[in-house]
Design a protein around this motif. Sequence first.
Motif, PDB file in Angstrom:
ATOM      1  N   LEU A  41     106.456 -29.998  51.385  1.00  0.00           N
ATOM      2  CA  LEU A  41     105.773 -29.110  51.968  1.00  0.00           C
ATOM      3  C   LEU A  41     105.507 -28.538  53.222  1.00  0.00           C
ATOM      4  CD1 LEU A  41     104.310 -32.799  51.625  1.00  0.00           C
ATOM      5  CD2 LEU A  41     103.134 -30.834  50.578  1.00  0.00           C
ATOM      6  N   GLU A  42     107.012 -28.941  54.189  1.00  0.00           N
ATOM      7  CA  GLU A  42     107.606 -28.184  55.595  1.00  0.00           C
ATOM      8  C   GLU A  42     108.549 -27.770  55.584  1.00  0.00           C
ATOM      9  OE1 GLU A  42     105.258 -27.906  58.354  1.00  0.00           O
ATOM     10  OE2 GLU A  42     104.143 -29.487  57.541  1.00  0.00           O
ATOM     11  N   PRO A  43     108.547 -26.680  54.937  1.00  0.00           N
ATOM     12  CA  PRO A  43     109.996 -26.446  54.363  1.00  0.00           C
ATOM     13  C   PRO A  43     111.066 -26.493  55.834  1.00  0.00           C
ATOM     14  CG  PRO A  43     108.463 -25.207  53.607  1.00  0.00           C
ATOM     15  CD  PRO A  43     107.673 -25.718  54.758  1.00  0.00           C
ATOM     16  N   LYS A  44     110.330 -26.553  57.115  1.00  0.00           N
ATOM     17  CA  LYS A  44     111.281 -26.206  58.335  1.00  0.00           C
ATOM     18  C   LYS A  44     111.400 -28.049  58.809  1.00  0.00           C
ATOM     19  CE  LYS A  44     108.987 -21.707  60.103  1.00  0.00           C
ATOM     20  NZ  LYS A  44     109.572 -20.979  59.472  1.00  0.00           N
ATOM     21  N   ILE A  45     111.133 -28.387  58.239  1.00  0.00           N
ATOM     22  CA  ILE A  45     110.942 -30.168  58.353  1.00  0.00           C
ATOM     23  C   ILE A  45     112.552 -30.683  59.443  1.00  0.00           C
ATOM     24  CG2 ILE A  45     111.021 -31.455  56.787  1.00  0.00           C
ATOM     25  CD1 ILE A  45     109.071 -31.899  59.934  1.00  0.00           C
ATOM     26  N   THR A  46     113.164 -30.106  58.525  1.00  0.00           N
ATOM     27  CA  THR A  46     114.900 -30.365  58.603  1.00  0.00           C
ATOM     28  C   THR A  46     115.591 -29.121  58.743  1.00  0.00           C
ATOM     29  OG1 THR A  46     116.656 -32.406  57.728  1.00  0.00           O
ATOM     30  CG2 THR A  46     114.702 -31.366  55.894  1.00  0.00           C
ATOM     31  N   ARG A  47     117.149 -30.010  58.611  1.00  0.00           N
ATOM     32  CA  ARG A  47     118.076 -29.010  59.267  1.00  0.00           C
ATOM     33  C   ARG A  47     118.642 -28.797  57.163  1.00  0.00           C
ATOM     34  NH1 ARG A  47     121.151 -29.129  64.440  1.00  0.00           N
ATOM     35  NH2 ARG A  47     123.213 -27.659  62.713  1.00  0.00           N
ATOM     36  N   HIS A  48     119.304 -30.428  57.564  1.00  0.00           N
ATOM     37  CA  HIS A  48     119.493 -30.807  56.222  1.00  0.00           C
ATOM     38  C   HIS A  48     119.174 -31.637  55.255  1.00  0.00           C
ATOM     39  CE1 HIS A  48     123.689 -29.081  57.928  1.00  0.00           C
ATOM     40  NE2 HIS A  48     123.109 -30.563  59.285  1.00  0.00           N
ATOM     41  N   LEU A  49     118.686 -31.410  53.933  1.00  0.00           N
ATOM     42  CA  LEU A  49     118.185 -31.902  52.467  1.00  0.00           C
ATOM     43  C   LEU A  49     119.111 -32.754  52.046  1.00  0.00           C
ATOM     44  CD1 LEU A  49     115.822 -33.350  51.090  1.00  0.00           C
ATOM     45  CD2 LEU A  49     115.758 -30.776  49.856  1.00  0.00           C
ATOM     46  N   ILE A  50     119.388 -34.005  51.938  1.00  0.00           N
ATOM     47  CA  ILE A  50     120.624 -34.848  50.920  1.00  0.00           C
ATOM     48  C   ILE A  50     119.691 -35.925  50.236  1.00  0.00           C
ATOM     49  CG2 ILE A  50     122.471 -35.663  51.687  1.00  0.00           C
ATOM     50  CD1 ILE A  50     122.596 -34.836  55.161  1.00  0.00           C
TER      51      ILE A  50
END
Length: 320
Positions: free
Chosen positions: A138-147
């Motif tokens: 939904l928010e492609p810039k929301i986080t630097r790391h997706l784990i």
Amino acid sequence: MENKQQSIIINNFTTENGAFYATLNLSFQVFGPALHSAPIVLVNHALTGNSQIIGENGWWNDLIGLNKTIDTAKYSVLAFNVPGNGFDGFIIENYQDFKARDIARIFLEGIRFLKIKQLYAILGGSIGGGIAWEMSALEPKITRHLIPIATDWKSTDWMIANCFLQEQILNNSSKPIEDARIHAMLCYRTPESFTAKFERTTNNELAVFNVESWLLHHGQKLQKRFQLSSYKMMNQLLKTIDITRNKETFEIIASKIEADIHIIGIDSDLFFTADQNKLTYQELKGIKNNVSYQELVSIHGHDAFLIEYQQLHNLLKDIF
């Protein structure tokens, strides 16, 4: 270091199904430095979890805390309660109103309310990881790391089938929480895990197999701390993870996610299988450079992400 539960009121929320909620209660806890004074890590809990990540009754004390893998001297750790999980006394009876994406939307509203521009990382296990996928879609810039740990961007047919059986038990059993939990434990662990733990031993006092008394114990324990409506709600969310529903293909959606994606599977997971995780990784690798796949090696199955702390530490330490 450890905050009490705080609440945000989400106003005028309409779910994907078209159900309207004038107000929804979104409660959360923050551990470590105050928000905006350090990089922020969002941790999404699993099915029967809650915002109490660390401290007394904390479910991830081995991984998060002072001088732990995710060091609360360096990171502000934020955890929301899924609305309806009951930890804050807030209940949702019409659980079929919600899908995993709705919870992702609610969490994102919470993040906006807290004036967080970007998270350092979102990590979650099981349904928590599914919600993390939904948030990033939904928010492609929301986080630097997706784990995402022990999860995937979609609920497979196998997962949907298990959730369907859970729902049948929850709606039809005379001891719904206990019986559903007993079935769930068979999916969270593996035949090898049971063999290693019980070796066909019996409990002479109760005149039952030890595996039976252990399953009964888990059922009773959950019954004491979890509400029926909460279990139905969380089970419904587990069934409805799908970042592509009514949207574009996985490739198009995932290619927009800017985060480094670190997929962590479990070689013996019966729920979110390693094969599905590897498939996701192969698809991602074709469209993104900043993606990795790593695996916990364990006989314990899906629950290994709550058991194999040392391995998890080794896989996460470079990120944190």
